[in-house]
Design a protein around this motif. Structure first.
Motif, PDB file in Angstrom:
ATOM      1  N   ALA A 135     -23.382  10.833  -1.032  1.00 54.85           N
ATOM      2  CA  ALA A 135     -22.481  11.927  -0.638  1.00 54.85           C
ATOM      3  C   ALA A 135     -21.681  11.542   0.601  1.00 54.85           C
ATOM      4  CB  ALA A 135     -23.277  13.206  -0.379  1.00 54.85           C
ATOM      5  N   ILE A 136     -22.341  10.886   1.551  1.00 54.72           N
ATOM      6  CA  ILE A 136     -21.655  10.481   2.784  1.00 54.72           C
ATOM      7  C   ILE A 136     -20.765   9.272   2.519  1.00 54.72           C
ATOM      8  CG2 ILE A 136     -22.004   9.476   5.075  1.00 54.72           C
ATOM      9  CD1 ILE A 136     -24.621  11.152   5.214  1.00 54.72           C
ATOM     10  N   TYR A 137     -21.341   8.273   1.842  1.00 53.74           N
ATOM     11  CA  TYR A 137     -20.611   7.017   1.669  1.00 53.74           C
ATOM     12  C   TYR A 137     -19.331   7.217   0.859  1.00 53.74           C
ATOM     13  CZ  TYR A 137     -19.914   2.006   1.041  1.00 53.74           C
ATOM     14  OH  TYR A 137     -19.393   0.740   1.061  1.00 53.74           O
ATOM     15  N   TYR A 138     -19.377   8.122  -0.098  1.00 54.85           N
ATOM     16  CA  TYR A 138     -18.200   8.340  -0.947  1.00 54.85           C
ATOM     17  C   TYR A 138     -17.490   9.652  -0.638  1.00 54.85           C
ATOM     18  CZ  TYR A 138     -19.657   4.241  -3.446  1.00 54.85           C
ATOM     19  OH  TYR A 138     -19.994   2.950  -3.756  1.00 54.85           O
ATOM     20  N   ALA A 139     -17.700  10.184   0.552  1.00 55.17           N
ATOM     21  CA  ALA A 139     -17.071  11.459   0.911  1.00 55.17           C
ATOM     22  C   ALA A 139     -15.548  11.383   0.830  1.00 55.17           C
ATOM     23  CB  ALA A 139     -17.502  11.870   2.316  1.00 55.17           C
ATOM     24  N   ASN A 140     -15.020  10.192   1.038  1.00 59.34           N
ATOM     25  CA  ASN A 140     -13.555  10.057   0.993  1.00 59.34           C
ATOM     26  C   ASN A 140     -13.020  10.102  -0.436  1.00 59.34           C
ATOM     27  OD1 ASN A 140     -14.810   7.618   0.449  1.00 59.34           O
ATOM     28  ND2 ASN A 140     -13.056   6.415   1.117  1.00 59.34           N
ATOM     29  N   ILE A 141     -13.889   9.898  -1.438  1.00 57.42           N
ATOM     30  CA  ILE A 141     -13.445   9.930  -2.835  1.00 57.42           C
ATOM     31  C   ILE A 141     -13.522  11.341  -3.398  1.00 57.42           C
ATOM     32  CG2 ILE A 141     -13.897   9.148  -5.182  1.00 57.42           C
ATOM     33  CD1 ILE A 141     -15.063   6.647  -4.147  1.00 57.42           C
ATOM     34  N   SER A 142     -14.674  11.976  -3.217  1.00 58.11           N
ATOM     35  CA  SER A 142     -14.865  13.243  -3.898  1.00 58.11           C
ATOM     36  C   SER A 142     -16.098  13.965  -3.387  1.00 58.11           C
ATOM     37  CB  SER A 142     -15.026  12.969  -5.401  1.00 58.11           C
ATOM     38  OG  SER A 142     -15.251  14.164  -6.094  1.00 58.11           O
ATOM     39  N   ASP A 143     -16.079  15.288  -3.443  1.00 59.26           N
ATOM     40  CA  ASP A 143     -17.288  16.072  -3.192  1.00 59.26           C
ATOM     41  C   ASP A 143     -18.094  16.180  -4.472  1.00 59.26           C
ATOM     42  OD1 ASP A 143     -16.405  16.534  -0.649  1.00 59.26           O
ATOM     43  OD2 ASP A 143     -15.474  18.457  -1.144  1.00 59.26           O
TER      44      ASP A 143
END
Lengths: 204, 161
Positions: A157-165
């Motif tokens: 969730a943190i690592y890909y926060a820039n992609i999508s919730d």
């Protein structure tokens, strides 16, 4: 496409197809590994918010086995398996004749056995993408974490926060005779990679 | 006494006998602020260090260390707390996966802890207790009556700070 919300109906169907083929491959590979027939119910594939994934797994404090593999090559991102205790139990009992410990503390042998399951399952899903798109994908050694669902999921969730919730979530139920065991597969391709998959399928 | 749940990227304030709780902190960080005199407690559950570079950050200020803590201080002030009396206890920021060969993934928890400390320093709020890092998830309870932070994890028992 800028994030997962931009996936259209056709593209979602393509992801469902990948999930179906991957789950089928996984059942076959697992039956070889466990030397037992493993059947699989038709998987449910949804784009979910992390909170909903956590709820569907039994809440934030639910003890789960998490396996994370990083994807490299034509497709980059992450694939994650969340095994419920009944599933981990099935595997350990079949492979080693031991129970899944109630406190989740796996010894080295049991940990390796579970990691191997992660390898086999990840290979099944990655091959499904490869078969459909012709793209080459490498997977890392699986990383194992037995802990609360919310804590495990905080990493992607943190690592890909820039992609999508949100996250592509495949809910599988594998079985062996009367025993049914649930597992969640989370696919988190980078957006560029998802675009690549869709364009290989002619869906852009 | 009631229990007030603080979700991911959320914050809340409690008084009296109420207890704030946030479940299963992994690499996220829980920030407990306490006004001892007013017995006013605040808890924020941040997910990311910085709102920089997130186009929709304005809609989710409680998600980021650099925007959430200020909001929590304001909310506590409105409940009667004095910002100069606040003290902090923090927990979380674990490394859930070894993630060999991918430092930016391995360090997400550590980066969160650093950002929280920097923001607390900027706001001149002293940190009086800390249970951060390592490799396991934590559920955090924060009691308004005494400012005690209780941490529960899967196999490591319960600790009070």
């Amino acid at each position: 496409m800028k994030n997962y919300d931009d996936l259209d109906a056709m593209q979602l169907d393509a992801l469902r197809e990948i999930g179906n083929i991957g789950s089928g491959n996984a059942a076959t590979a697992l039956s070889v590994m466990l030397q037992e027939p493993v059947d699989i119910a038709v998987p449910t594939i949804r784009i979910l918010e992390y909170d909903d994934v956590i709820e569907s797994l039994g809440g934030p404090e639910q003890l789960l086995v998490g396996l994370m593999l990083q994807l490299q090559g034509d497709v980059t991102g992450m694939i994650m398996f969340l095994l419920k205790q009944d599933f981990a139990h099935l595997v350990l009992q079949q492979l080693m004749g031991v129970e899944f410990p109630e406190n989740g503390e796996l010894d080295e042998m049991a940990g390796s056995a579970i990691q191997e399951v992660g390898n086999i399952m990840a290979g099944s899903f990655v091959n499904a993408i490869g078969e459909m798109t012709g793209l080459t994908i490498d997977i890392s050694v699986p990383d194992l974490c037995v802990d609360m669902a919310g804590a495990i999921l905080s990493a992607p969730a943190i690592y890909y926060a820039n992609i999508s919730d949100k996250i592509i979530c495949i809910e599988d139920e594998l079985g062996n005779g009367n025993v049914r065991a649930g597992t969640h597969v989370l696919m988190i391709p980078e957006v560029d990679s998802l675009n690549k998959i869709m364009s290989s399928l002619g869906l852009v | 006494m009631s229990t007030i749940t603080v979700g991911i990227s959320d914050l809340n304030v409690a008084k009296g006998e109420d207890i704030l709780v946030t479940y299963a902190l992994g690499s996220c960080v829980g920030i407990c602020l306490y006004d001892k005199l007013g017995k006013i407690a605040g808890l924020s559950h941040i997910m990311l260090p910085s709102s920089q570079g997130f186009s929709n950050s304005a809609q989710q200020p409680y998600k980021f260390a650099d925007t959430a803590i200020v909001h929590l201080v304001k909310k506590m002030q409105m409940a009667g707390a004095s910002p100069t009396r606040l003290q902090a206890k923090i927990a979380g920021g674990a490394q859930m996966f070894a993630a060999r060969g991918n430092n930016s993934l391995a360090n997400i928890g550590e980066r969160n802890v650093k950002a929280v400390k920097a923001e607390l320093a900027r706001l001149r709020i002293p940190i009086i207790a800390e249970d951060t890092g390592k490799n396991y998830g934590r559920t955090l309870f924060f009691s308004a009556s005494d400012g005690i932070m209780k941490i529960k994890s899967v196999n490591r028992g319960e600790f009070s700070w």
